[in-house]
Design an enzyme around this catalytic site. Structure first.
Site, PDB file in Angstrom:
ATOM      1  N   ASP A 106       1.162   5.107   1.935  1.00 27.92           N
ATOM      2  CA  ASP A 106       0.637   5.659   3.176  1.00 27.92           C
ATOM      3  C   ASP A 106      -0.300   6.844   2.986  1.00 27.92           C
ATOM      4  O   ASP A 106      -1.191   7.038   3.783  1.00 27.92           O
ATOM      5  CB  ASP A 106       1.787   6.070   4.104  1.00 27.92           C
ATOM      6  CG  ASP A 106       2.472   4.843   4.691  1.00 27.92           C
ATOM      7  OD1 ASP A 106       1.838   3.771   4.705  1.00 27.92           O
ATOM      8  OD2 ASP A 106       3.625   4.958   5.123  1.00 27.92           O
TER       9      ASP A 106
ATOM     10  N   HIS B 250       0.853  -1.186   0.000  1.00 25.56           N
ATOM     11  CA  HIS B 250       0.000   0.000   0.000  1.00 25.56           C
ATOM     12  C   HIS B 250       0.889   1.236   0.000  1.00 25.56           C
ATOM     13  O   HIS B 250       2.106   1.131   0.136  1.00 25.56           O
ATOM     14  CB  HIS B 250      -0.887   0.005   1.242  1.00 25.56           C
ATOM     15  CG  HIS B 250      -0.093   0.083   2.515  1.00 25.56           C
ATOM     16  ND1 HIS B 250       0.505  -1.029   3.075  1.00 25.56           N
ATOM     17  CD2 HIS B 250       0.249   1.131   3.289  1.00 25.56           C
ATOM     18  CE1 HIS B 250       1.157  -0.666   4.159  1.00 25.56           C
ATOM     19  NE2 HIS B 250       1.037   0.653   4.313  1.00 25.56           N
TER      20      HIS B 250
ATOM     21  N   ARG C 172       7.263 -10.567  15.478  1.00 23.15           N
ATOM     22  CA  ARG C 172       8.016  -9.455  14.891  1.00 23.15           C
ATOM     23  C   ARG C 172       7.460  -8.152  15.444  1.00 23.15           C
ATOM     24  O   ARG C 172       6.278  -7.850  15.298  1.00 23.15           O
ATOM     25  CB  ARG C 172       7.825  -9.493  13.376  1.00 23.15           C
ATOM     26  CG  ARG C 172       8.414  -8.342  12.594  1.00 23.15           C
ATOM     27  CD  ARG C 172       7.795  -8.374  11.208  1.00 23.15           C
ATOM     28  NE  ARG C 172       8.455  -7.540  10.217  1.00 23.15           N
ATOM     29  CZ  ARG C 172       8.124  -6.287   9.959  1.00 23.15           C
ATOM     30  NH1 ARG C 172       7.190  -5.681  10.669  1.00 23.15           N
ATOM     31  NH2 ARG C 172       8.734  -5.627   8.982  1.00 23.15           N
TER      32      ARG C 172
END
Ligand SMILES: *[C@@H]1O[C@H](CO)[C@@H](O)[C@H](O)[C@H]1NC(C)=O
Ligand SMILES: *[C@@H]1O[C@H](CO)[C@@H](O)[C@H](O)[C@H]1NC(C)=O
Ligand SMILES: *[C@@H]1O[C@H](CO)[C@@H](O)[C@H](O)[C@H]1NC(C)=O
Ligand SMILES: *[C@@H]1O[C@H](CO)[C@@H](O)[C@H](O)[C@H]1NC(C)=O
Ligand SMILES: CC(=O)N[C@H]1CO[C@H](CO)[C@@H](O)[C@@H]1O
Length: 877
Positions: free
Chosen positions: A579, A577, A659
């Site tokens: 931002d 994507h 993560r």
């Protein structure tokens, strides 16, 4: 006498009964109850507030209309004939006797039904809340809390329609859609206007070539339109707005004062055409709204082979647009079908004829007011014949339009020149320019630039190492897991981006609040705050920004692989994507419009660990497929980049382990400086002052102290901020808590804590306002409100609104009009489908808040809808 006594009693009873509670006070009580977490009281008070607001509106309209009936100026006064002011002082008296009677009639009618009139005059603020449908925002949460999901869905839908940019509510609605027990039919618009409902329904059937059914709906729409118009106009006969005048300074003689007030009323009445044609949540009215009803009707009747009605409606349409070529052709055709004699005997609808005459007369008066007294009037209708506008004004507007066009053209040329210049220059030195711009200092000795835009095969990209230490990584990692354990961090919620991972996230403010409550280490939360600030400074410096970089959103997030859901996995941990725009990879386009966070300018991700598999950060081309650079996370590493379309990015699947990273978004626009950040700063200031030192770390004590504490945080804010905060916070709360509930079967105690927390969060807000109001007291209410009205604030607001907005709107409209081909009607030779779509042409491009219209809708809707998902979750990388 018994009968007299009983009449008196009856009167008394009905009077007592008639006094209805002022809806602004009910609204306040409901808001207060909201902060107490008293959901039943929210519902009780807010529902009553809505009902009473509606009642007040209806009663006022009814009283004014029926009083106008009873004291008609056209009635002769015995001995004097019909009162005509100005024909002599005695005749003036007769005229004003009528005026007085009318006032007395309306006043006693309203008082009888509502109680003292001053009770129901509310502040502009409250009026605006109702206009924005805010009550439904509170109701939505309250219904949800008591598990009335159907009502919650309806309230949420009702609110969202009027606030289509409200992202939290959008998410809530998606949430409700997924919940068991919620039906599609629950998403009702509780404030739907009957004339608009009928019109839209008629249009839908019309598009589907179901003409006999569409006729019914359009006829209902017309009828409801005039009912609504009558009410709207009656409600315009309200108080004088000291618009542009200081209340104290205003002085005008009798006839000037009457004129000023009357011009305002007329302006308002004219504006009803706009109000009735505007869909909730939209700024622009549907084009040529009332006339279009008859356009649809004439063609629907023709297709139902009702030529008489088709002729009637065509003639009615021609009242608005007498020169319309297509309609004149249609009329000729219908007349030949029916027989010319018969056709000639059919006339346009009388109600509409009256409406047009009245409206034109109003416009004439308003233009007169404009010419003589300079009172602004902007005609809302597109059908007004040119000659109604005074010649002088017409010429002035024409000149203005020409100037505007010339300026636009000049600017266009200038821009082209600049573009050419820039392009040439770029050709020379694209790379150099970028390198020079990007390579600013990284401020700290421990930080190294590992990769530049060049290494990363793109522009506005950087990878830095050594931004934070190993200890700091571990501390933030612990913080994330501690926050998740408290249940406030979406523990165990599947990742919004992948069903194969769980996701947890916590913002800076949330972490600090949990620290303050002793749920997590306050020191760690403070470190989180400090380190995010460090990243911001480094970004600002490295990219050599000339204006400050502000926080837009900060999120400490961890993604954990779900062990038994990795087999055959092909998805990403986070889809590719951009931002600040909505990436439409199929078209290699990025649309910079909401719901994308268009104001975000830079992004950074600070990594905390590397003991997991997968989870690479990737930059891609606009196709979202071609990977241009890969960054492996590791403790202390930051990947920073411009938030625009030059940097599509995503995260590959995390296949084992957890993560963690801090995702940061920044903006150069001070208006979008994150409010939460400011609150976090205030909270820190407060916490670090020695008096409050005892809060720190001690969970048991904190609950008693928090109210006062957060109050001081809240108090610092301006009322405007608080209002918008209410909007935001309310719905957000519900979704998070929904998650919590799902995951953790909370007991009563936890519920209570949550209520506490809410109080903490929202504390001070209402207190001040409420105290004022209480002090002012019921009796003084109207006085207090009047005083409020005189202040400068109002004047400014009003003046701006009147001039700028209206002119703007008008300009837009005129531009539109010129652009738009007169694509109206059904030509006789055309197939019904052709004509249907042509007749639709007038307003299909209106964007409606609901997807309802998407069948005929704008082409952009589809790709955008698809892509918006990845933008809505703020949780990234
Ligand atoms: C006004 O009078 C007309 C005719 O006399 C009547 O039809 C109408 O209902 C009245 N309106 C009101 C609001 O009383
Ligand atoms: C954060 O920064 C402030 C001021 O720079 C400092 O006083 C404080 O000790 C820092 N706190 C942590 C936990 O790093
Ligand atoms: C940049 O592209 C080159 C050539 O395709 C590639 O070898 C290199 O790994 C890329 N850089 C990064 C950081 O991925
Ligand atoms: C949009 O989403 C739908 C279903 O969610 C899917 O079938 C379609 O292929 C998507 N279209 C695009 C352009 O991604
Ligand atoms: C948000 C909303 O209620 N959308 C509705 C609008 O209309 C479409 C098409 O008729 C419905 O399917 C949606 O549910």
């Amino acid at each position: 006498m018994p009968s007299f006594a009983s009449i008196a009693l009856l009167t008394f009873l009905s009077l007592a009964h008639a006094t209805i509670e002022p809806y602004d006070l009910l609204f306040d009580s409901a808001v207060e109850a909201y902060y107490r977490g008293d959901w039943m009281a929210v519902i009780l008070n807010m529902e009553r507030a809505l009902r009473n607001e509606d009642t007040v509106r209806r009663v006022k309209a009814h009283c004014r209309l029926s009083c106008a009936n009873q004291t008609d100026f056209g009635d002769p006064v015995p001995g004097l004939g019909v009162p005509i002011p100005g024909s002599g002082s005695v005749e003036d008296l007769a005229f004003f006797r009528r005026v007085l009677k009318r006032a007395a009639c309306a006043s006693s009618c309203e008082t009888e039904k509502l109680g003292p009139q001053s009770l129901h005059s509310v502040s502009e603020e409250v009026e605006l809340e109702f206009k924005k449908r805010s009550p439904y925002n509170y109701l939505q949460v309250a219904y949800f809390k008591i598990n009335k999901l159907d009502k919650a869905a309806a309230a949420a839908h009702t609110f969202y329609l009027a606030n289509p940019d409200h992202m939290e509510m959008k998410q809530n609605l998606e949430y409700y859609r997924m919940m068991a027990g919620v039906q599609e039919t629950d998403f009702k618009d509780l404030e739907a206007k009957p004339h608009m409902v009928a019109f839209l329904q008629g249009k839908k059937l019309y598009s589907a070539d179901q003409f006999s059914s569409s006729v019914e709906h359009f006829e209902t729409a017309v009828e409801e339109y005039f009912t609504a118009d009558q009410e709207c106009r009656a409600l315009c006969e309200g108080g004088y707005d000291y618009d542009g005048y200081n209340y104290m300074d205003y002085s005008a003689d009798l006839f000037q004062a009457i004129t000023d007030h009357y011009m305002q009323v007329l302006n308002c009445k004219q504006n009803c055409a706009v109000e009735l044609a505007t869909l909730p949540g939209s700024d622009n009215p549907l084009e040529d709204f009332l006339p279009s009803h008859f356009n649809y009707l004439q063609f629907s009747y023709y297709n139902s082979e009702d030529y008489q009605k088709a002729i009637e409606c065509a003639k009615t349409y021609l009242l608005f647009h007498p020169e319309d070529e297509v309609m004149n052709q249609n009329l000729a055709y219908y007349s030949s079908m029916l027989g010319e004699d018969k056709a000639a005997a059919i006339s346009a609808r009388e109600t509409v004829h009256r409406h047009v005459r009245q409206s034109l007369l109003e416009k004439e008066l308003l233009y007169f007011g404009y010419e003589v007294f300079g009172i602004t009037f902007v005609d809302p209708d597109s059908w007004t014949p040119a000659e109604v506008m005074p010649l002088k004004l017409r010429e002035k507007q024409k000149a203005e339009r020409e100037t505007a066009a010339r300026i636009t053209e000049e600017i266009g040329n200038l821009m082209k020149e600049i573009e050419n210049l820039v392009e040439e220059k770029n050709k020379e030195s694209t790379d150099i320019a970028k390198m020079v711009r990007e390579g600013g200092s990284v401020l700290f000795d421990d930080i190294t630039v590992t990769m530049t835009s060049k290494n990363l095969n793109g522009s506005l990209r950087v990878v830095l190492d050594g931004v934070i230490t190993d200890d700091e990584c571990r501390e933030l990692h612990r913080l994330s897991n501690a926050a998740a354990l408290t249940g406030d961090g979406y523990r165990g919620k599947p990742s919004p981006h992948s069903p194969s991972e769980t996701f947890q996230g916590v913002t800076v403010l949330k972490a600090l609040k949990m620290g303050q409550e002793g749920k997590v280490s306050l020191k760690s939360a403070h470190l989180y705050f400090n380190l995010s600030e460090k990243v911001r400074k480094v970004m600002e410096s490295y990219f050599r920004l000339e204006t400050p970089l502000y926080f837009s959103y900060t999120h400490l997030v961890c993604r954990s692989a779900i062990e038994d859901k990795q087999e055959g996995r092909v998805d990403l941990s986070h889809p590719v994507h951009v931002d600040n725009c909505q990436l439409v990879s199929e078209l290699n386009e990025c649309i910079k419009e909401p719901p994308a966070y268009t104001y975000r300018d830079y992004s950074a991700i600070l990594y905390l660990n590397d003991d997991f598999e997968g989870g690479d950060f990737i930059f891609t081309e606009m196709d979202a497929k071609t990977v241009t650079a890969t960054v492996k996370p590791q403790c202390g590493r930051v990947v920073g980049f411009g938030a625009g379309k030059e940097n599509p990015h995503g995260v590959t699947a995390v296949t084992t382990g957890q993560r963690c990273a801090v995702a940061l978004w920044f903006t150069l626009d001070p208006r979008h400086n994150e409010k939460e950040r400011i609150q976090a700063e205030d909270l820190l200031k407060m916490l670090s002052s020695p008096v409050d030192a005892e809060f720190q770390g001690d969970a048991a004590d904190s609950s008693s102290g928090t109210d006062a504490a957060s109050e001081s945080v809240e108090r610092a804010k301006s009322p405007e901020q608080t209002v918008s905060k209410v909007d935001r916070q309310a719905p957000e709360g519900s979704v998070k808590e929904q998650d919590d509930r799902k995951q953790e079967q909370e007991g009563d105690k936890a519920e209570q804590e949550k209520a506490e927390e809410r109080k903490v969060k929202e504390g001070g807000k209402k207190t001040d306002k409420k105290t004022d109001k209480k002090a002012a007291g019921k009796a003084d209410k109207s006085a207090a409100q009047k005083t409020g009205k005189k202040t400068g604030k109002k004047t400014d607001k009003k003046t701006d609104k009147k001039t700028d907005k209206k002119t703007e709107k008008k300009m837009d409209k005129q531009a539109d009009k010129r652009d738009k081909a007169p694509s109206k009607k059904a030509g006789k030779k055309k197939s019904s489908a052709d004509s249907a779509s042509e007749a639709r042409g007038g307003d299909t491009e209106q964007s409606t808040p609901n997807a309802t219209e998407s069948t005929s809708g704008s082409p952009a809707v589809h790709p955008r809808d698809n892509k918006s998902d990845s933008q809505n979750g703020k949780d990234e990388l």
